[in-house]
Design an enzyme around this catalytic site. Sequence first.
Site, PDB file in Angstrom:
ATOM      1  NE  ARG A  26       5.873   2.255   4.509  1.00 20.03           N
ATOM      2  CZ  ARG A  26       5.144   1.168   4.285  1.00 20.03           C
ATOM      3  NH1 ARG A  26       4.217   0.808   5.148  1.00 20.03           N
ATOM      4  NH2 ARG A  26       5.350   0.443   3.202  1.00 20.03           N
ATOM      5  CB  ILE A  52       4.795   2.569  -0.721  1.00 20.06           C
ATOM      6  CG1 ILE A  52       5.755   3.178   0.308  1.00 20.06           C
ATOM      7  CG2 ILE A  52       3.693   1.824  -0.006  1.00 20.06           C
ATOM      8  CD1 ILE A  52       5.076   4.220   1.246  1.00 20.06           C
ATOM      9  CB  SER A  53       9.933  -0.165  -0.784  1.00 22.19           C
ATOM     10  OG  SER A  53      10.255   0.050  -2.129  1.00 22.19           O
ATOM     11  CD  GLN A  54       8.580  -6.138   3.245  1.00 23.50           C
ATOM     12  OE1 GLN A  54       8.660  -6.511   2.072  1.00 23.50           O
ATOM     13  NE2 GLN A  54       8.881  -6.896   4.258  1.00 23.50           N
ATOM     14  N   PRO A  55       8.845  -1.166   4.739  1.00 26.88           N
ATOM     15  CG  PRO A  55       7.599  -0.362   6.548  1.00 26.88           C
ATOM     16  CD  PRO A  55       7.507  -1.259   5.341  1.00 26.88           C
TER      17      PRO A  55
END
Length: 207
Positions: A26, A52-55
């Site tokens: 990431r 960037i979206s959260q995992p």
Amino acid sequence: MQMCRELRKKGITDERVLAAMEEVPRHRFLDITLLELAYEDQAIPILCDQTISQPSTVATQSQLLNVQPGMKVLEIGTGSGYQTAILCELGAKVFTIERQKGLFDKTKKLLWDMRYNARCYLGDGYKGLTEVDYGPFDRVIITCGAPYIPQPLMDQLKPDGIMVIPVGSEQQEMLRITKRPDEEPLVEHFGNCRFVPMLGNIQFKYQ
Ligand code: SAH
């Protein structure tokens, strides 16, 4: 890895998704100044005021999408390309659309450098991919908050295909929509979430 342990705790059970999340570095998708946050479960700013979206969000959407190897997947909102890379790891043929030129250029190059074979398009995700004859798609994933379900995206989904889409304005609800040949689509609800907005044509002209 620590991140996958966290994801399991948050209810991610799909081993293929967990393996893909383990595989994709990431930190490569982040700005150098934010590297230490790469494996925390949080959304992080990227270029052009986007995130960037959260995992856990990426894992949840990927799990709901139920991608099988070889499937054609249309993604709306390429952003950093992290979700795109996860879909590639899952064996999908990915077609991804981004409306911000700066992000499109940067991410297209990054995915190429990382040997992810996704096809990147600069354009308006509300329309899907009409001009190129790659549809219909087995899966459609929207990674920005959509005020409603765009009909062109439904039209580009195969019968029995699945769309995962956060719908709402300020806050969204995660929906999984299964297109059924002779019935209304099946709509399932998976709780509240918060994405940057899916922007339309008018803003596209002036930004
Ligand atoms: N999956 C990405 C999420 C990025 S945020 C990641 O993990 O990095 C959502 C992205 O959707 C932003 O880059 C934004 O520019 C893009 N977006 C918003 N509206 C769009 C539209 N109508 N068409 C295509 N992309 C759009």
